[in-house]
Design an enzyme around this catalytic site. Structure first.
Site, PDB file in Angstrom:
ATOM      1  CB  VAL A 248      -0.975   0.036   1.207  1.00  5.20           C
ATOM      2  CG1 VAL A 248      -1.979  -1.093   1.113  1.00  5.20           C
ATOM      3  CG2 VAL A 248      -0.237  -0.005   2.520  1.00  5.20           C
ATOM      4  CB  SER A 249       0.837   4.286  -2.006  1.00  3.78           C
ATOM      5  OG  SER A 249       0.971   3.470  -3.134  1.00  3.78           O
ATOM      6  CB  THR A 250      -1.057   6.657   1.704  1.00  3.14           C
ATOM      7  OG1 THR A 250      -2.339   6.093   1.421  1.00  3.14           O
ATOM      8  CG2 THR A 250      -0.523   7.377   0.486  1.00  3.14           C
TER       9      THR A 250
ATOM     10  CD  GLN B 262      -3.268   3.301  -0.828  1.00  2.00           C
ATOM     11  OE1 GLN B 262      -2.166   2.794  -0.714  1.00  2.00           O
ATOM     12  NE2 GLN B 262      -3.736   3.733  -1.979  1.00  2.00           N
TER      13      GLN B 262
END
Length: 169
Positions: free
Chosen positions: A5-7, A10
């Site tokens: 996940v990027s952030t 999320q």
């Protein structure tokens, strides 16, 4: 399995559920919270280092694995160099087949094209904003008025620097 996940807002639940449904043991899923554009992803590195001949690296989608065609192809080359294959669940791709290898190449090209278009649009927007004298970044901590206040406070020698800083914030 590999999940990214990027952030921080999320979550992995959708990816993890799909990976376990596909037969990946929860203990064999490498979880990463990092931008796809970063090359120093430690969990991806750990997964790749553990691959052996006959293994299968499983991801939810290709965009969880790499952000550029070059990076995807480098990862794929490493996976195949170890005698393993890549399976992308949502993209329905298995690089153990000729069709799967071809589809990965096409998808990688399209993903990179999309990313390049986004970068071009962002750069054009920044250029237009700069022409309109829009400032980027944080506002300066020392404004003109604050500097004048500091100078005025020190004209009167009774105020020391720490006291001036405390009063003016």
């Amino acid at each position: 399995g590999y999940s990214r996940v990027s952030t921080s807002d999320q979550d992995w639940s959708l990816q993890l559920q799909a990976l376990t449904k596909a037969g990946v043991d929860d203990r064999d899923i490498f979880r990463e919270k990092a931008s796809g554009a970063k090359r120093d992803r430690t969990e991806l590195r750990r997964m790749l280092d553990q691959l052996r001949p006959g293994d299968q690296a499983t991801v939810y989608r290709l965009d969880r694995l790499a952000r550029s065609q070059l990076h995807l192809l480098q990862i794929l080359e490493e996976i195949e160099g170890k005698g393993a294959k890549l399976v992308s669940l949502m993209d329905n791709i298995d690089t153990g087949t000729a069709t799967g290898k071809m589809v990965v190449g096409v998808l990688a090209v399209l993903a990179e094209f999309k990313r390049n278009l986004l970068l071009e649009r962002c750069a054009a927007g920044v250029k237009i904003a700069r022409q309109r004298n829009v400032r980027f970044g944080r506002p300066p901590k020392l404004t003109e008025s604050l500097i004048r206040q500091v100078l005025l406070a020190h004209e009167d020698a009774s105020t020391n620097v720490p006291e001036t800083c405390r009063v003016l914030g």
